[in-house]
Design an enzyme around this catalytic site. Structure first.
Site, short mmCIF file in Angstrom:
data_model
loop_
_atom_site.label_atom_id
_atom_site.label_comp_id
_atom_site.label_asym_id
_atom_site.label_seq_id
_atom_site.Cartn_x
_atom_site.Cartn_y
_atom_site.Cartn_z
CB ALA A 1 -0.92 -0.01 1.22
CB CYS A 2 -0.21 4.70 -0.70
SG CYS A 2 0.33 6.39 -0.59
N PRO A 3 2.69 4.45 1.12
CG PRO A 3 4.46 5.63 2.18
CD PRO A 3 3.29 4.71 2.45
CG MET A 4 5.27 0.36 1.89
SD MET A 4 6.83 0.99 2.47
CE MET A 4 7.87 -0.37 2.04
#
Lengths: 75, 158
Positions: A13-16
């Site tokens: 998921a964001c920000p990964m």
């Protein structure tokens, strides 16, 4: 296309996805291409904006069964 | 080319707001910005160590220390706290969606060389000492923040 590395950030998921892509692109040379596999819904806009800001070129992108692939040529 | 700069003032001690701050900070670092997060007031609690650190303090400082959350995972939500059920629910959902916890986001920030700053004036007010905060935190005041913010391309107050 000189694909030198593939980064699989499916399911993250964001920000990964962007954080990992940034790390990966730091390890390749200018003109080399990084392939990124991502399922995050925001990725389409995120990767386009991110590549533009860094001057990188998205040579090709495709979608297959919910998985987006970006081929990013490093600036 | 000079690097662009992002600064965030984290005033809030809410788990969700701190998450938003750290997600933006980590994103900005991936954008190759130099990033500073300036923690003040309740935002400093995100930087506290989880364990109880014995420190010499006056009565009021001790009370403050006891009443405030000790570390990132103890922070409450800005909405739907529901006596502690809310944070448990949201962490369950976050886990399901592979979202990073606030602790993981803070670690990621340090890994990406994001400058974490704690406001020394507020630390005095709240009776927090440097030993009580995680390693690698910088200690400074408004002038140091402004030095970063005046060159900032993105400056946020959360």
């Amino acid at each position: 296309m000189n694909i030198i590395k593939t980064l699989d950030v499916k399911g993250l998921a964001c920000p990964m996805p962007i954080v990992k892509t940034k790390k990966a692109i730091d390890t390749i040379a200018s003109g080399e291409v990084l392939e990124v596999l991502v399922t995050d819904k925001g990725a389409l806009n995120d990767f386009t904006a991110w590549a533009k800001a860094g001057g990188h070129n998205i040579v090709e992108q495709k979608e297959d069964a919910g998985v987006l692939s970006f081929f990013i040529e490093k600036a | 080319m000079e690097k662009k700069r992002t600064t965030i003032v984290l005033f809030s001690g809410d788990y969700d707001k701190a998450m938003a701050a750290y997600i933006i900070a980590n994103g900005a670092a991936a954008y190759d910005h130099e990033v500073t997060i300036f923690h003040t007031f309740w935002g400093i609690n995100a930087l506290r160590k989880q364990e109880d650190i014995k420190a010499k303090k006056g009565f009021l400082e001790k009370m403050f220390g006891k009443m405030m959350p000790r570390g990132a995972e103890q922070l409450g939500l800005s909405k739907m706290q529901m006596m502690g059920i809310g944070p448990k629910m949201i962490k369950h959902v976050m886990n399901k969606h592979n979202a990073l916890t606030l602790t993981q986001l803070i670690n990621m920030a340090q890994e990406q060389d994001i400058k974490l700053v704690s406001c020394t004036m507020t630390m005095d007010l709240l009776g927090l000492q440097q030993d009580e905060l995680i390693d690698g935190v910088h200690y400074a005041g408004v002038a140091a923040y402004l030095a970063d913010a005046e060159d900032g391309n993105v400056n946020l107050f959360i």
